[in-house]
Structures are given as C-alpha cells and as structure tokens.
Design a protein around this motif. Structure first.
Motif, PDB file in Angstrom:
ATOM      1  N   THR A 242       0.833  -1.208   0.000  1.00 61.11           N
ATOM      2  CA  THR A 242       0.000   0.000   0.000  1.00 61.11           C
ATOM      3  C   THR A 242       0.862   1.250   0.000  1.00 61.11           C
ATOM      4  O   THR A 242       0.591   2.210  -0.741  1.00 61.11           O
ATOM      5  CB  THR A 242      -0.927  -0.012   1.228  1.00 61.11           C
ATOM      6  OG1 THR A 242      -1.745  -1.190   1.200  1.00 61.11           O
ATOM      7  CG2 THR A 242      -1.830   1.216   1.241  1.00 61.11           C
ATOM      8  N   ALA A 398      -7.959  -2.402  -2.461  1.00 59.25           N
ATOM      9  CA  ALA A 398      -8.358  -1.541  -1.347  1.00 59.25           C
ATOM     10  C   ALA A 398      -8.117  -0.079  -1.676  1.00 59.25           C
ATOM     11  O   ALA A 398      -8.947   0.793  -1.349  1.00 59.25           O
ATOM     12  CB  ALA A 398      -7.579  -1.939  -0.085  1.00 59.25           C
ATOM     13  N   GLU A 402     -10.908   2.922  -2.097  1.00 57.59           N
ATOM     14  CA  GLU A 402     -10.813   4.072  -1.198  1.00 57.59           C
ATOM     15  C   GLU A 402     -10.763   5.391  -1.970  1.00 57.59           C
ATOM     16  O   GLU A 402     -11.325   6.393  -1.540  1.00 57.59           O
ATOM     17  CB  GLU A 402      -9.552   3.904  -0.345  1.00 57.59           C
ATOM     18  CG  GLU A 402      -9.223   5.060   0.559  1.00 57.59           C
ATOM     19  CD  GLU A 402      -7.888   4.862   1.250  1.00 57.59           C
ATOM     20  OE1 GLU A 402      -7.094   5.816   1.300  1.00 57.59           O
ATOM     21  OE2 GLU A 402      -7.628   3.735   1.722  1.00 57.59           O
ATOM     22  N   ASP A 403     -10.061   5.399  -3.107  1.00 59.86           N
ATOM     23  CA  ASP A 403      -9.845   6.637  -3.867  1.00 59.86           C
ATOM     24  C   ASP A 403     -10.543   6.526  -5.222  1.00 59.86           C
ATOM     25  O   ASP A 403     -10.014   5.924  -6.159  1.00 59.86           O
ATOM     26  CB  ASP A 403      -8.347   6.882  -4.051  1.00 59.86           C
ATOM     27  CG  ASP A 403      -8.042   8.279  -4.595  1.00 59.86           C
ATOM     28  OD1 ASP A 403      -8.984   8.923  -5.091  1.00 59.86           O
ATOM     29  OD2 ASP A 403      -6.872   8.697  -4.513  1.00 59.86           O
TER      30      ASP A 403
END
Length: 486
Positions: A242, A398, A402-403
């Motif tokens: 990440t 993920a 999220e974005d």
C-alpha cells in the motif's frame, strides 16, 4: 471460512438429534444453531442433521461455579457427509459481562438447567483449569503430554487469540500457546509430527514444541512456544504494498519489504533443510512425478466444474503441467521431502530474532497421509510467490475502493503496473534469499515452479468463488497471466 449459516440448519428443530449422551443433551438447543455459525464449521451439502458424541469430559473447579465441558462430536449432514469437531464449552449459573460476546445460550434440563453456555476459550479461569488438569488426566480423557516434565510453569495468565483462524489458540503468559484443532482426525497430526522433529533438531526458524493434547488416538492440540511478533508476513506485506502504491519513499526499494522477503526466503530454506534431515527424503521417479501431475489434473477438472471462468484456460493449464513432467523427467529429476504444505505470507512471523515459519497442518482439507508424503520443496516456494502477488492485488483493490479518482483508466493502469512491480520485487528477493539459504535455486526449475504456482491459483479460484466471491478476480487474473506465459 465465513460464518454465514445455512438458513434451514438454523431453522431446524433440535429434537433428539444428539444421540447417546444425556450429559450433552441439555446443551443441544443452544449448541446446534451456534455450531453452524463457527468459522471452523464446514458447511457440507445438506443441512446439519445429527450430533453424536465420541468423548466428553467435565472439569470442575474445586471452589467456584464454572464448569468446563470438553467434547468430541461427530456432525452428520442430510447428504451423509460427517465431520468431527472439538468443543470446549463453559457453564456458569451467572455470567460476567466480560463473557457476553462468548455466549452460546442456556442449558435446558439436566444438572445445569438454566446455566449459561459459552465458548470456554474466552474464560481465563477455565483455560487455566484445562492446562493444569490435563497434565494429570485419567485414561480416556484429554491428556497433555509434555516434551519435558515440569516445562510448564504455573501462574501463566491465559488469553485467547482472536485472529481469523480455522482453529483456536490460547496464549499463556506470552510464553506458551495452546493451539486447539477444531476438526481433529484420528492418527498422527502433521503439525505435531513436524514440531516434535524440528524441536528435537534445535530449529531456530520454528516455534518449540512443549506438549501434545490428546484423547485416545486423536491429537487435539499442541502446546508450543508463543512467538511475540511485529506481525505476520501478510499484514506487513499488504502495508508495504500500500505504501508503495501511494508513492511513499523507501517502500519500494531494498530498504522496504524486499529486505524482509530476502530474510524470509532464508528462513524457509533453513526450515526445508532441517525437514530434509529429520524426515525421509526420496528421489522422485518418473512414475511419481506423473502421479503428481495426475493430481494436478484432477484438481483442475474439479475446479473447472466449480469455476466456469477456468474452462477457457484448462487446455493451456494442462500443458503447463505437461511441461513440468517433461522438465522433471528429462532433466536431473527432483528430490522429494517433507514440506510445509500450505506456505504463504500468513504462515510466517517477523520476530526480534528473525522470521519464523508456523502452522504445519498442510493445506486445509488435505489428508494427513498426503501432508507427510515427500514432495518437491518448490511447491512451498510457489505458494509463497502466489502470496506476494495476492498481497499486491489486495492492496491495489483496497486503494481503488478508497480513492475513486483512481478509476480513471490511465490511473488504474499506472497503479496496476506499480502493484505488479512491487510483487515482482518481493518474489525475486524471496527467491534470492531461498537460493542463498538452501540447496535449491528455484530459478533452475522454471517449469516446475510455474506448474505449482498455477495449481495454487486454481485452488485459490475455487476457494474465493465459494467463500469470498469479491476476491475471486485475484486468482483468475493470475491464471490468465500464467496461461498466457507471462
């Protein structure tokens, strides 16, 4: 495994389904609907029809109101499928608030009529009782056989581990861990066998074994060294992946997870070396290699029937398996030895003294005989390589969720390439560490490695389709890549 239960199982009348034991019958009305919601319960075709006790033991405190009921049960489904489960149930007439989350229900009738039933691994008093009493147990009841007499000090405060696992674990004083196998089988247990051998051999890459919990010919659990850790490889890898995708400095280079991946490879290689020294080794003949390929083919055919997206790739996957057979039989051949059997990033821990390999039960659902059969070490290596790719894809999914700005095709492609690059760095570092610490360089056997990696992706596709459909794209993307020769 998810805890979503079959609706008809939950709705079924308990009736007299528990046969042959009046002690457990009063617990059944609460026990049955609770059992089918456990993560370690296997949802077979058909609904839960019958529970039959194999053994049951009651441990009571000399002073106090808490009772521990230990039971081995056979659960039979309407399809005829049957599995054995180990249950540890606490009973109290009044329940402390700290145990509210562990409640199963209330007993109906019998000596504990109206008492609260709960998951006993959440109760420190009962787990201390279990550790103490099983060391001096009478025949026919659970017995803890220690590797060295007096090796378990008194006064260790127990606490349950709440990690998502198909077994249960209780830590005692941050020194020992009792791992309880929720679906024990009669006969030798792979983890107990491996830890016994590696502990005797002085392994520094695995937890030390302190004892086995057994009843009859069932291994119920192992008492082993507790390893305080910064985290397991999966959590740390996802965090680094990440960071890399977000462009944080240092996350992508050798100062990031690549250094850990290299050290991890060395630890796995050390473990393989010691397994080769403590268990029988075998040079795999052409017939045995063909037998392995037949097993891969069988798993592929079964998977294609469960996951339609695999069907267009089955011919190419089968050819990948043939390439493995040709390379292994025409080259220098392959050595077979005891391996981990289900190696991935979640099966290694980063501790203050280095990376440790844990959980030697083998692949979920595998037979104990299969776990102990000599196999190529590259099967474990392939499982770890798949895990690096999984971590990168998981982190990418993920981040995209999220974005929302990353949904632009160009941004998405950019981050997809970054994820792939992170995965490749980790995989290469792991292989380099493994080659430096062991006797096999995985790069010297590309066809074998590709075959086992493909087989692992096929297994993952079935698992994700059944239990986590939102993640099935990860192994399916890998299968498409592998089938295309990338």
């Amino acid at each position: 495994m998810p805890t979503v239960a079959c609706a008809s199982c939950l709705a079924a009348e308990p009736g007299q389904a528990l046969r042959g034991d009046e002690l457990l019958r009063p617990l059944l009305p609460a026990l049955r609907p609770w059992l089918v919601t456990r993560r370690w319960f296997t949802h077979e075709s058909g609904c839960l029809q019958d529970l039959s006790p194999l053994t049951d033991t009651v441990l009571e405190q000399p002073r106090g109101e808490a009772v521990l009921v230990h039971a081995l049960l056979t659960a039979v489904h309407t399809s005829g499928a049957a599995r054995r489960y180990q249950l540890l149930l606490g009973l109290r007439p009044r329940l402390a608030p700290r145990l509210n989350a562990a409640v199963v229900g209330q007993a109906v009738g019998g000596r504990w009529d109206g008492w609260w039933i709960y998951e006993a691994t959440d109760d420190p008093e009962l787990m201390s009782l279990l550790l103490e009493r099983t060391q001096t147990a009478r025949p026919g009841t659970p017995r803890l056989a220690l590797t060295r007499p007096g090796s378990v000090p008194g006064g260790l405060v127990p606490r349950p581990l709440k990690a998502e696992q198909t077994n249960s674990a209780v830590v005692f004083g941050n020194r020992l861990m009792l791992k309880l196998f929720r679906q024990p089988q009669p006969g030798p247990h792979p983890e107990a066998e491996v830890l016994t051998a590696l502990t005797a051999a002085g392994s520094i890459s695995t937890p030390r074994l302190h004892g086995r919990l057994t009843v009859g010919d069932y291994v119920l659990g192992v008492l082993q060294e507790f390893l305080p850790a910064d985290g397991d490889g999966w959590d740390l890898a996802v965090r680094h992946a990440t960071d890399s995708l977000r462009g944080h400095e240092g996350a992508a280079g050798l100062g990031g997870f690549s250094a850990d991946a290299y050290a991890m490879g060395e630890s796995v290689a050390r473990t393989h070396r010691l397994l080769a020294e403590t268990f029988p080794r075998r040079y795999l003949t052409e017939k045995q290699i063909c037998g392995i390929v037949d097993q891969l083919d069988e798993r592929l055919r079964d998977a294609a029937g469960r996951v339609p997206e695999l069907v267009p790739h089955t011919e190419r996957i089968a050819e990948i398996y043939r390439d493995f057979a040709r390379a292994a039989c025409q080259g220098r051949g392959l050595d077979g030895q005891r391996i981990h059997g289900d190696l991935h990033l979640g099966q290694v821990l980063r501790t203050q003294t280095g990376w440790k390999v844990i959980d030697f039960e083998g692949e979920p659902g595998g037979a104990a005989d299969d776990q102990g059969r000599p196999q190529p070490v590259l099967r474990d290596v392939a499982g770890m390589l798949r895990s690096f790719e999984y971590a990168a894809e998981h982190a990418l999914a993920a981040l995209l969720a999220e974005d929302r700005e990353l949904l632009d095709p160009a941004d998405r492609l950019h981050h997809t390439r970054r994820a792939r690059a992170w995965s490749l760095r980790g995989r290469r570092a792991f292989i380099a560490g493994y080659a430096a610490g062991g006797q096999v360089d995985p790069y010297c056997h590309p066809a074998v490695l590709r075959a086992f990696e493909t087989d692992k992706a096929v297994y993952e596709a079935v698992y994700e389709t059944r239990y986590r459909p939102d993640k099935r794209f990860i192994p399916l993307n890998a299968i498409q890549r592998l089938a295309a020769g990338r």
